[in-house]
Design a protein around this motif. Structure first.
Motif, PDB file in Angstrom:
ATOM      1  N   UNK A 107       4.801 -14.197  -4.879  1.00 10.51           N
ATOM      2  CA  UNK A 107       5.209 -13.420  -3.704  1.00 10.51           C
ATOM      3  C   UNK A 107       6.165 -12.297  -4.080  1.00 10.51           C
ATOM      4  N   UNK A 108       6.826 -12.436  -5.217  1.00 12.00           N
ATOM      5  CA  UNK A 108       7.770 -11.396  -5.631  1.00 12.00           C
ATOM      6  C   UNK A 108       7.060 -10.183  -6.221  1.00 12.00           C
ATOM      7  N   UNK A 109       5.788 -10.335  -6.521  1.00 10.60           N
ATOM      8  CA  UNK A 109       4.971  -9.193  -6.912  1.00 10.60           C
ATOM      9  C   UNK A 109       4.506  -8.575  -5.595  1.00 10.60           C
ATOM     10  N   UNK A 110       5.303  -7.675  -5.073  1.00  5.16           N
ATOM     11  CA  UNK A 110       5.057  -7.132  -3.733  1.00  5.16           C
ATOM     12  C   UNK A 110       5.275  -5.627  -3.711  1.00  5.16           C
ATOM     13  N   UNK A 111       4.395  -4.954  -2.986  1.00  6.11           N
ATOM     14  CA  UNK A 111       4.474  -3.504  -2.824  1.00  6.11           C
ATOM     15  C   UNK A 111       4.442  -3.202  -1.334  1.00  6.11           C
ATOM     16  N   UNK A 112       5.450  -2.493  -0.828  1.00  6.74           N
ATOM     17  CA  UNK A 112       5.442  -2.141   0.592  1.00  6.74           C
ATOM     18  C   UNK A 112       4.241  -1.263   0.937  1.00  6.74           C
ATOM     19  N   UNK A 113       3.734  -1.434   2.143  1.00 10.61           N
ATOM     20  CA  UNK A 113       2.625  -0.620   2.641  1.00 10.61           C
ATOM     21  C   UNK A 113       3.184   0.287   3.730  1.00 10.61           C
ATOM     22  N   UNK A 114       3.092   1.606   3.546  1.00 10.02           N
ATOM     23  CA  UNK A 114       3.622   2.520   4.570  1.00 10.02           C
ATOM     24  C   UNK A 114       2.992   2.243   5.942  1.00 10.02           C
ATOM     25  N   UNK A 115       3.846   2.101   6.948  1.00 11.70           N
ATOM     26  CA  UNK A 115       3.378   1.873   8.310  1.00 11.70           C
ATOM     27  C   UNK A 115       3.080   0.420   8.642  1.00 11.70           C
ATOM     28  N   UNK A 116       3.360  -0.492   7.712  1.00  6.80           N
ATOM     29  CA  UNK A 116       3.077  -1.901   7.948  1.00  6.80           C
ATOM     30  C   UNK A 116       4.299  -2.739   7.588  1.00  6.80           C
ATOM     31  N   UNK A 117       4.605  -3.730   8.412  1.00  9.51           N
ATOM     32  CA  UNK A 117       5.691  -4.637   8.044  1.00  9.51           C
ATOM     33  C   UNK A 117       5.258  -5.702   7.039  1.00  9.51           C
ATOM     34  N   UNK A 118       4.016  -5.645   6.612  1.00  3.75           N
ATOM     35  CA  UNK A 118       3.459  -6.632   5.684  1.00  3.75           C
ATOM     36  C   UNK A 118       3.213  -5.953   4.338  1.00  3.75           C
ATOM     37  N   UNK A 175      -0.635 -13.195  14.850  1.00  5.83           N
ATOM     38  CA  UNK A 175       0.805 -13.470  14.786  1.00  5.83           C
ATOM     39  C   UNK A 175       1.565 -12.156  14.642  1.00  5.83           C
ATOM     40  N   UNK A 176       1.078 -11.269  13.785  1.00  5.85           N
ATOM     41  CA  UNK A 176       1.694  -9.956  13.601  1.00  5.85           C
ATOM     42  C   UNK A 176       1.705  -9.183  14.909  1.00  5.85           C
ATOM     43  N   UNK A 177       0.586  -9.213  15.624  1.00  2.00           N
ATOM     44  CA  UNK A 177       0.509  -8.503  16.909  1.00  2.00           C
ATOM     45  C   UNK A 177       1.562  -9.015  17.883  1.00  2.00           C
ATOM     46  N   UNK A 178       1.706 -10.326  17.963  1.00  2.00           N
ATOM     47  CA  UNK A 178       2.704 -10.909  18.869  1.00  2.00           C
ATOM     48  C   UNK A 178       4.131 -10.649  18.402  1.00  2.00           C
ATOM     49  N   UNK A 211      -3.892  -2.316  16.619  1.00  2.00           N
ATOM     50  CA  UNK A 211      -2.831  -1.799  15.748  1.00  2.00           C
ATOM     51  C   UNK A 211      -2.466  -2.835  14.685  1.00  2.00           C
ATOM     52  N   UNK A 212      -2.483  -4.100  15.065  1.00  2.00           N
ATOM     53  CA  UNK A 212      -2.192  -5.156  14.087  1.00  2.00           C
ATOM     54  C   UNK A 212      -3.279  -5.204  13.016  1.00  2.00           C
ATOM     55  N   UNK A 213      -4.530  -5.000  13.386  1.00  2.00           N
ATOM     56  CA  UNK A 213      -5.624  -4.956  12.405  1.00  2.00           C
ATOM     57  C   UNK A 213      -5.407  -3.769  11.465  1.00  2.00           C
ATOM     58  N   UNK A 214      -5.036  -2.615  12.035  1.00  2.00           N
ATOM     59  CA  UNK A 214      -4.812  -1.414  11.223  1.00  2.00           C
ATOM     60  C   UNK A 214      -3.618  -1.587  10.282  1.00  2.00           C
TER      61      UNK A 214
END
Length: 194
Positions: free
Chosen positions: A40-51, A148-151, A159-162
Motif C-alpha cells: 500500500x505504500x507504493x502509492x501514486x496520487x491521481x489528480x482529481x481523485x481521493x483514491x 462507498x466513495x460516492x457516499x 463522478x465516483x466511477x470517473x
C-alpha cells in the motif's frame, strides 16, 4: 505424497504446500496483512481523485490466491482492523475508516475471499484462468469501493466511477498481467521440484 501430485490436485492453494500447522497459518495471515500494508505504500496520487494508485489491490488479490479463502480473508481483515485502529499502513501511510477510499479496503477483504475460493478450484494454474480470477477480484473491489466513495465523498455514482474506477483500469490490467505470470510460474516451479 509428492509435490507434483499435489500441484495437479484441485482444492490446494500454494500455501497448502507448506507443512500444516496452526503456527504456519498464523504466520501466513500475519505475513499477508504485512505484505498488503507494505504494498500500500507504493502509492501514486491521481489528480482529481481521493483514491491513489497503489500496490495494495495487487497484494490483496495475491494474498487471497496464494493463501486461500479463509486465510486470505483473515489477512485482509487483520489489515483493515489494524488500519482502523490507527496503524498507518493504508495507502500513503494513512489509517482510519473515515476516508473515502475505505470502501476499497472492504472490497479487498471480499475479493481475497473469492479469489482464494477460485484458487482452490485451480484458477491460479494457467494464464487465462488467473486472468479471470484477477478480473473477478478487481470487479468485487470496485463494486464495493466505488459506491462507498460516492457516499463518503458526496459524489454522484457517475463522478465516483470517473474518480474511483476509470483512472485505475490500465494499472489493474498491468497488475493482472503480473499475476498471470507469477502464479502459474510458481505452480510450474513447484511441479518441477516434485
Amino acid at each position: 505424497m509428492s509435490t507434483a501430485s499435489v500441484t495437479s490436485r484441485p482444492g490446494v492453494v500454494l500455501a497448502d504446500l507448506l507443512p500444516a500447522s496452526r503456527t504456519k497459518d498464523i504466520a501466513l495471515v500475519l505475513g499477508g496483512a504485512a505484505l498488503t500494508g507494505i504494498a500500500a505504500q507504493i502509492a501514486v496520487p491521481v489528480p482529481g481523485s481521493p483514491v491513489p494508485v497503489s500496490g495494495q489491490t495487487f497484494a490483496a488479490l495475491l494474498v487471497g490466491t496464494a493463501l486461500g479463502a479463509r486465510r486470505g480473508f483473515l489477512s485482509l481483515a487483520l489489515y483493515a482492523v489494524a488500519g482502523m485502529a490507527g496503524m498507518p499502513w493504508f495507502a500513503q501511510a494513512t489509517s482510519g475508516y473515515g476516508m473515502p477510499s475505505f470502501g476499497y479496503i472492504l472490497g479487498m477483504m471480499l475479493a481475497a475471499t473469492v479469489v482464494g475460493a477460485l484458487a482452490r478450484r485451480s484458477a491460479d494454474r494457467s494464464v487465462l484462468r488467473t486472468a479471470g480470477a484477477m478480473a473477478v477480484g478487481s470487479l468485487i473491489i470496485y463494486a464495493v469501493g466505488v459506491p462507498y466513495l460516492a457516499l463518503a465523498a458526496d459524489m454522484t455514482l457517475s463522478k465516483a466511477v470517473a474518480a474511483g474506477l476509470t483512472p485505475f483500469l490500465i494499472g489493474d490490467a498491468l497488475k493482472a498481467a503480473l499475476a498471470m505470470g507469477v502464479l502459474p510460474a510458481a505452480w510450474k516451479l513447484v511441479g518441477r521440484r516434485g
